[in-house]
Design a protein around this motif. Sequence first.
Motif, PDB file in Angstrom:
ATOM      1  N   GLU A 225       0.849  -1.194   0.000  1.00  0.00           N
ATOM      2  CA  GLU A 225       0.000   0.000   0.000  1.00  0.00           C
ATOM      3  C   GLU A 225       0.880   1.238   0.000  1.00  0.00           C
ATOM      4  OE1 GLU A 225      -2.598  -0.161   3.338  1.00  0.00           O
ATOM      5  OE2 GLU A 225      -3.784  -1.846   2.570  1.00  0.00           O
ATOM      6  N   ASN A 226       0.424   2.261  -0.716  1.00  0.00           N
ATOM      7  CA  ASN A 226       1.147   3.529  -0.748  1.00  0.00           C
ATOM      8  C   ASN A 226       0.785   4.363   0.477  1.00  0.00           C
ATOM      9  OD1 ASN A 226       2.386   3.061  -3.247  1.00  0.00           O
ATOM     10  ND2 ASN A 226       0.535   3.671  -4.329  1.00  0.00           N
ATOM     11  N   TYR A 227       1.762   5.068   1.010  1.00  0.00           N
ATOM     12  CA  TYR A 227       1.474   6.058   2.051  1.00  0.00           C
ATOM     13  C   TYR A 227       2.452   7.228   1.885  1.00  0.00           C
ATOM     14  CZ  TYR A 227       5.479   4.182   4.714  1.00  0.00           C
ATOM     15  OH  TYR A 227       6.722   3.786   5.115  1.00  0.00           O
ATOM     16  N   TYR A 228       2.133   8.332   2.531  1.00  0.00           N
ATOM     17  CA  TYR A 228       2.893   9.571   2.324  1.00  0.00           C
ATOM     18  C   TYR A 228       3.283  10.176   3.667  1.00  0.00           C
ATOM     19  CZ  TYR A 228       0.847   8.909  -2.252  1.00  0.00           C
ATOM     20  OH  TYR A 228       0.474   8.365  -3.450  1.00  0.00           O
ATOM     21  N   LYS A 229       4.452  10.885   3.652  1.00  0.00           N
ATOM     22  CA  LYS A 229       4.923  11.567   4.853  1.00  0.00           C
ATOM     23  C   LYS A 229       5.340  12.984   4.471  1.00  0.00           C
ATOM     24  CE  LYS A 229       7.508   8.895   7.751  1.00  0.00           C
ATOM     25  NZ  LYS A 229       8.561   7.933   8.146  1.00  0.00           N
ATOM     26  N   LEU A 230       5.197  13.878   5.418  1.00  0.00           N
ATOM     27  CA  LEU A 230       5.642  15.265   5.209  1.00  0.00           C
ATOM     28  C   LEU A 230       6.830  15.517   6.134  1.00  0.00           C
ATOM     29  CD1 LEU A 230       5.371  18.063   3.968  1.00  0.00           C
ATOM     30  CD2 LEU A 230       3.654  18.604   5.719  1.00  0.00           C
ATOM     31  N   ASN A 231       7.989  15.746   5.519  1.00  0.00           N
ATOM     32  CA  ASN A 231       9.212  15.993   6.291  1.00  0.00           C
ATOM     33  C   ASN A 231       9.586  17.467   6.181  1.00  0.00           C
ATOM     34  OD1 ASN A 231       9.883  13.041   6.743  1.00  0.00           O
ATOM     35  ND2 ASN A 231       9.857  13.116   4.510  1.00  0.00           N
ATOM     36  N   ALA A 232      10.086  18.010   7.273  1.00  0.00           N
ATOM     37  CA  ALA A 232      10.515  19.405   7.260  1.00  0.00           C
ATOM     38  C   ALA A 232      11.856  19.532   7.956  1.00  0.00           C
ATOM     39  CB  ALA A 232       9.485  20.288   7.960  1.00  0.00           C
ATOM     40  N   THR A 233      12.641  20.527   7.524  1.00  0.00           N
ATOM     41  CA  THR A 233      13.912  20.842   8.187  1.00  0.00           C
ATOM     42  C   THR A 233      13.795  22.249   8.744  1.00  0.00           C
ATOM     43  OG1 THR A 233      15.119  19.445   6.635  1.00  0.00           O
ATOM     44  CG2 THR A 233      16.410  21.031   7.891  1.00  0.00           C
ATOM     45  N   LYS A 253       1.916   8.544   8.962  1.00  0.00           N
ATOM     46  CA  LYS A 253       1.754   7.954   7.630  1.00  0.00           C
ATOM     47  C   LYS A 253       0.339   8.241   7.141  1.00  0.00           C
ATOM     48  CE  LYS A 253       4.948   4.155   8.655  1.00  0.00           C
ATOM     49  NZ  LYS A 253       5.089   2.699   8.821  1.00  0.00           N
ATOM     50  N   PHE A 254       0.233   8.874   5.976  1.00  0.00           N
ATOM     51  CA  PHE A 254      -1.073   9.274   5.449  1.00  0.00           C
ATOM     52  C   PHE A 254      -1.324   8.595   4.104  1.00  0.00           C
ATOM     53  CE2 PHE A 254       0.375  12.479   8.334  1.00  0.00           C
ATOM     54  CZ  PHE A 254      -0.754  12.917   9.001  1.00  0.00           C
ATOM     55  N   LYS A 255      -2.525   8.029   3.951  1.00  0.00           N
ATOM     56  CA  LYS A 255      -2.857   7.360   2.696  1.00  0.00           C
ATOM     57  C   LYS A 255      -3.203   8.361   1.606  1.00  0.00           C
ATOM     58  CE  LYS A 255      -4.281   2.928   4.624  1.00  0.00           C
ATOM     59  NZ  LYS A 255      -5.331   1.921   4.768  1.00  0.00           N
ATOM     60  N   ASP A 256      -3.727   9.536   2.008  1.00  0.00           N
ATOM     61  CA  ASP A 256      -4.162  10.550   1.039  1.00  0.00           C
ATOM     62  C   ASP A 256      -3.144  11.689   0.999  1.00  0.00           C
ATOM     63  OD1 ASP A 256      -5.446  12.258  -0.620  1.00  0.00           O
ATOM     64  OD2 ASP A 256      -7.036  12.814   0.788  1.00  0.00           O
ATOM     65  N   SER A 473       6.763   9.857  -0.880  1.00  0.00           N
ATOM     66  CA  SER A 473       5.859   8.710  -1.034  1.00  0.00           C
ATOM     67  C   SER A 473       6.606   7.428  -0.652  1.00  0.00           C
ATOM     68  CB  SER A 473       5.356   8.614  -2.469  1.00  0.00           C
ATOM     69  OG  SER A 473       6.433   8.361  -3.338  1.00  0.00           O
ATOM     70  N   HIS A 474       5.883   6.514  -0.052  1.00  0.00           N
ATOM     71  CA  HIS A 474       6.474   5.258   0.429  1.00  0.00           C
ATOM     72  C   HIS A 474       5.531   4.097   0.108  1.00  0.00           C
ATOM     73  CE1 HIS A 474       9.290   7.652   2.957  1.00  0.00           C
ATOM     74  NE2 HIS A 474       8.257   8.480   3.024  1.00  0.00           N
TER      75      HIS A 474
END
Length: 715
Positions: A225-233, A253-256, A473-474
Motif C-alpha cells: 500500500e502507498n502512504y505519504y509523509k511530510l518531512n521538514a527541516t 503515515k497518510f494514505k491521502d 511517497s512510500h
Amino acid sequence: MVAVILTEKPSVAKNIADALKIKGKQDGYYEGNGYCITWAFGHLLQLYDAKDYEPSMKSWKMEKFPFIPDSFRYKVKSSPKNRDFKDAGAEKQLKTIYRLMKRPDVDTIISACDYDREGQIIGDTIIYNLKVNKPVFRLLLNEWTPDEVLKGLDSLKSNEELRPLQDAGISRQWSDWVIGINLTSVATLKYQKGKGQALNIGRVLLPTLKIIYDRDQEIKNFKPENYYKLNATFQTSNNESYDAVYQEDKEEKFKDPTHLEKIQQALAGKKGQVLDKQVEHKKEYPPYLFNLSNLQGTITSKYKGWTSDKVLKVAQSLYEKKFITYPRTASVVLEESLVGRAAKVLEGLKQGHPFANEINFSKLKRVFDNSKVESHSAIIPTYLKPKSLTSDEEIVYSAIKNRFIAQFMPIAEYEETKITTGVDGVPGFFHSQGKVQLIEGWKKVEKIESKDTILPFVEMNEMVAIEKHELTSHVTKPPKHHTEKTLLRVMETCGKNFKEEDNEEMLVSILSGFSIGTPATRAETIKKLKDVGYITTQNKNLLCTELGEKLVETFPIKDLFDLEFTGRIEKTLADIEKRKYRKDDFLKVIFNFTVDSVLKIKADQEVTIHEVETAKKSVEVLGKCPLCGHAVIEGQKGFGCSNWKNGCKFVIWKNDKFLASMKKKPTKTMVKSLLKNGVAQVKGLTSKNGNKFDANLRYVKNPDNEYFSWKMEFN
C-alpha cells in the motif's frame, strides 16, 4: 578397588585423565590412580528397527501399521555406510567398556556423560544394558577444567537421583521413534509415487517447517500500500538544523497525499515554534549472557557462511577443549553458586585488556539468579585462556568472552531528546527525536556503534525558520523471510515473537520448557529440513520448497504442524524431569496419538505430495571445462566440471551471489555461451535501484588460483 568412569567422548575422558594426572593410556581407556576412564562416541546403542522386532516389517506395507512394540530394545548402532551391519568401532568400544565394568577389582561405575536429557540416556543405556550389579554414580559438571573435575569427583550423586532425567530422555527417544517410524512409513506409502527418499515426518520437524511456510505465505499474499509523509527541516537562531516529521493524532503515515499538500501550502512564509522539549536520561544494560540459541542467532546473522549447526559444533569443540562452559543450555544467567568462579574468570580476562580499568566484578542480579537457571547456567569462558584457536573458534570464543565481560562494564547511558515544533495555522505538529551517548560503557566491548540522530540545543518557545519541506511517497514492505536467527527465536519461545532479547516473559517461557525442540536439537532440525528437501536457503533467508509447501497443505495430521501441540509435548518432557509428570502416562498419550494418526492417514483422500523420478536422466554436456577440458554438466546445486572427483574446481553455482544481487540465476544457455564464446549476453538484470539493464558477462579465472570471478561489459 577401582572406579570406571564413562564419558560421552574421548576428548572428555582425556580431560578427566589430565585432571587426575593419569598417563597410562590403553586401547579404549586410561588407567591409573584407582580409576579406569573409558568413553563412548555419543550413542553406541540405538533402538531396534521395526524389522528387528518383526522380520516381516522389512518391507513397508500399509496393513502392518500402526506398529508399537510391547517393549523397547537396544542394539549396537548401525554402520553409517550400511544400516544392515553393526558399526565396527562402536561394537569394539562397547566390548572394552563391558570388560572394564565386569572386572572383579571394579566396585564403582561413574557416568560422566553430559548433564542433560541426552547425555543421561547415552550413559544409562550402555551401563544398564550390561546388567552389572555395581553401584552407579553421576559426575555432573558444567565445564571440564581440572579444578572442576576434582571438585566434581568429591561430590558425586547416586545415579538413582537422576531417574527423572532418564525418564525424560527415554520418553523423548521412544515417542520420537514411534511417531517417526509409523508416520514416515504410512505417509510415504500413501502420498509418494516412486521409490526414493522417504517423506520424513517428525514431531519437531513439521512445526518448524510450518513456521517457515507461514512466513512465506505472508510475503506471498502481502498487498503493498502507498502512504505519504511530510518531512521538514527547521533552522535555529544559531544556524543549526534539525529534521522533523509531521504528525496528526499521533499518525505520521497518510494514505491521502492531498491533505499533506494543503499542509505544505500552509507552511509558505511561516516560521515554526518549539512547543515542547523533553530530555530524558536513560540507561542501557548489556544483553543477557548467551544461551545456545542466542549465540547461534548472533553468529549466523553477523558472519557469512555460518549455520546454527556449525556454531554448535564449534562451541562443542571449545567446551571439550575446556575453554567454555557447557554450550547446550537454555539459560541466560548463572547459578548464584558460580559467583566465586565467575570472579576468577573475569580477573584472568582483565589482564592486558584495553578496558581493564573499567571492568569491575559485582554479584549482579541480572547475571546471577537461581530462579532463572534451567539445568545449566549460561555459556561463559572458563579460567583457562586459549593460547591458539582456529579462525572459527576465535569468532565463537570472542563473542562469548565479550558478552561475559560486558556484564561487568559500566552501564551505557544516553540522553534522549524529543522536540515538538508547531506552525501557526497547521492542525498537527512536527516531531523530532534524537540521542546523545553520554557513557559508552559495555558497548565498547561489543563494538556497537551508535547510528542515532543528534539534535541541536533549542529553547522552549524558540522561533525556528522552515528551511525546507518535502512530501515523500512510500510503499509498505512485506515481512522479511526467516533467517536461522529469527527461526531459532520462534522455536525457543514456541511462536511467542518477543522483540526484546531481554524480555522477562520470554525468559519465563524458555524456563518452563515450552518450546520447539531443545537447545541441543534445534540446529539439527534446521539442517535436516534442508537435507530432506523441505526448505532451501537464499543468502541467509530460509524458504519453503515446493515439496515443503505441498506437505504443509496436504498432510492431514494438523496437530504436528501446531506450535502449541509441540510446545505442550516439550513442556511435558520438562515436567517429567521435574517429577511433575509420569513417563508411562506421557507414552500412553503419544502411542494413542500415533494410532489415531495412522488411521486418519489411511482414510485420507488419494493424493500425491511427492513424485520421485525413477527414469535416469541423460546427462547433457554443456561445453568443455576451461581448466581441464572435461565435460561441464548440470548438477543439483550448480553447473560444474564432471572431473570434480579428481580435484577440478570449475563450477558456476545456481545460487551465485553476484548474479543473485541482480536478481538472476545462471541458465544452461548462459553457461553454454560462456564455455563456447567466453562471454554471455544477459538481459533483464536488475540494478540496486530496481532498474532493468542488459550486459555481457564473462567468467574469468583468477591469475593466482583456480577460482573464477565475474566481469561485466556494456555495449
